[in-house]
Design a protein around this motif. Sequence first.
Motif, PDB file in Angstrom:
ATOM      1  N   ASN A 188       0.821  -1.217   0.000  1.00 25.18           N
ATOM      2  CA  ASN A 188       0.000   0.000   0.000  1.00 25.18           C
ATOM      3  C   ASN A 188       0.853   1.264   0.000  1.00 25.18           C
ATOM      4  OD1 ASN A 188      -2.937  -0.635   0.015  1.00 25.18           O
ATOM      5  ND2 ASN A 188      -2.373  -1.888   1.774  1.00 25.18           N
ATOM      6  N   ALA A 189       1.976   1.232   0.706  1.00 25.99           N
ATOM      7  CA  ALA A 189       2.859   2.397   0.721  1.00 25.99           C
ATOM      8  C   ALA A 189       3.458   2.656  -0.664  1.00 25.99           C
ATOM      9  CB  ALA A 189       3.969   2.199   1.750  1.00 25.99           C
ATOM     10  N   VAL A 190       3.822   1.582  -1.356  1.00 21.60           N
ATOM     11  CA  VAL A 190       4.465   1.727  -2.669  1.00 21.60           C
ATOM     12  C   VAL A 190       3.476   2.199  -3.735  1.00 21.60           C
ATOM     13  CG1 VAL A 190       5.619   0.472  -4.549  1.00 21.60           C
ATOM     14  CG2 VAL A 190       6.301   0.071  -2.173  1.00 21.60           C
ATOM     15  N   ILE A 191       2.252   1.675  -3.704  1.00 20.83           N
ATOM     16  CA  ILE A 191       1.311   1.990  -4.785  1.00 20.83           C
ATOM     17  C   ILE A 191       0.311   3.088  -4.434  1.00 20.83           C
ATOM     18  CG2 ILE A 191       1.493  -0.364  -5.700  1.00 20.83           C
ATOM     19  CD1 ILE A 191      -1.401  -0.828  -4.635  1.00 20.83           C
ATOM     20  N   ALA A 192       0.393   3.627  -3.220  1.00 19.68           N
ATOM     21  CA  ALA A 192      -0.610   4.612  -2.776  1.00 19.68           C
ATOM     22  C   ALA A 192      -0.767   5.763  -3.764  1.00 19.68           C
ATOM     23  CB  ALA A 192      -0.242   5.148  -1.393  1.00 19.68           C
ATOM     24  N   ASP A 193       0.323   6.322  -4.231  1.00 22.39           N
ATOM     25  CA  ASP A 193       0.252   7.488  -5.118  1.00 22.39           C
ATOM     26  C   ASP A 193      -0.457   7.161  -6.426  1.00 22.39           C
ATOM     27  OD1 ASP A 193       1.068  10.213  -6.070  1.00 22.39           O
ATOM     28  OD2 ASP A 193       2.157   8.987  -7.518  1.00 22.39           O
ATOM     29  N   VAL A 194      -0.089   6.050  -7.072  1.00 21.36           N
ATOM     30  CA  VAL A 194      -0.676   5.753  -8.385  1.00 21.36           C
ATOM     31  C   VAL A 194      -2.131   5.330  -8.278  1.00 21.36           C
ATOM     32  CG1 VAL A 194       1.524   5.241  -9.526  1.00 21.36           C
ATOM     33  CG2 VAL A 194       0.256   3.379  -8.404  1.00 21.36           C
ATOM     34  N   VAL A 195      -2.513   4.750  -7.136  1.00 24.89           N
ATOM     35  CA  VAL A 195      -3.926   4.408  -6.932  1.00 24.89           C
ATOM     36  C   VAL A 195      -4.718   5.664  -6.641  1.00 24.89           C
ATOM     37  CG1 VAL A 195      -5.552   3.221  -5.407  1.00 24.89           C
ATOM     38  CG2 VAL A 195      -3.472   2.046  -6.157  1.00 24.89           C
ATOM     39  N   GLN A 196      -4.185   6.547  -5.811  1.00 22.64           N
ATOM     40  CA  GLN A 196      -4.872   7.776  -5.432  1.00 22.64           C
ATOM     41  C   GLN A 196      -5.050   8.693  -6.653  1.00 22.64           C
ATOM     42  OE1 GLN A 196      -2.917   9.995  -2.302  1.00 22.64           O
ATOM     43  NE2 GLN A 196      -4.886  10.296  -1.288  1.00 22.64           N
TER      44      GLN A 196
END
Length: 200
Positions: A188-196
């Motif tokens: 979740n920390a790694v992909i948070a930006d691209v999901v958000q």
Amino acid sequence: MPTGVALRDVRQQLFAAAERVLLRDGANGLTSRAVTEEAGVAKGVLHRHFEDFDDFLVELVQERIARLDGLAADLRGSAGTGTVAAHLTAALIQLFDPVTVSVVSLIIFRDELRARLRQVRPVPGVPVLTQAAGVIGAYLGDECEMGRIAADADVDALALCLIGSAHMLFADREQGPPDSEAVGKVVNAVIADVVQRRLL
């Protein structure tokens, strides 16, 4: 029994024995004698089927890499369903099973093995980890095309971050493997930006 069948059976027996030795004794304990003793075969059997011990180890690693194909198909087939984080968490736990973690340690430990693997697969990085990053990157590419992560996501960089982070989590032989919650937290920390940013 046909020769081809007998050869395949002996090879699988030796590979399985090598995996057990790796899990029990680590890269330091993996020798041709340890493998043949674990397999319950004569010392010469390994050298009858392989040029030398490093040739045997190359084939052992190749077998492990080949197993990634099934995971890749399942992971890419899941694109567009569930959540990206859940799929990545499950895939990383499957990717970093104890044998794979031990095989990666073996590759890092043995210079000659790394050199031979680069002749067979001339790609940068650590074999197995490089192929695992390719699996994750291909899946993220599919999710990107489906609009479930940001269109400008650098899926290859994200894959490297996920594989590197997961390897750090799983590499501690004494503590044992992390639970799914710990892996999910990193995902979740790694992909948070691209999901958000997909939601904006």
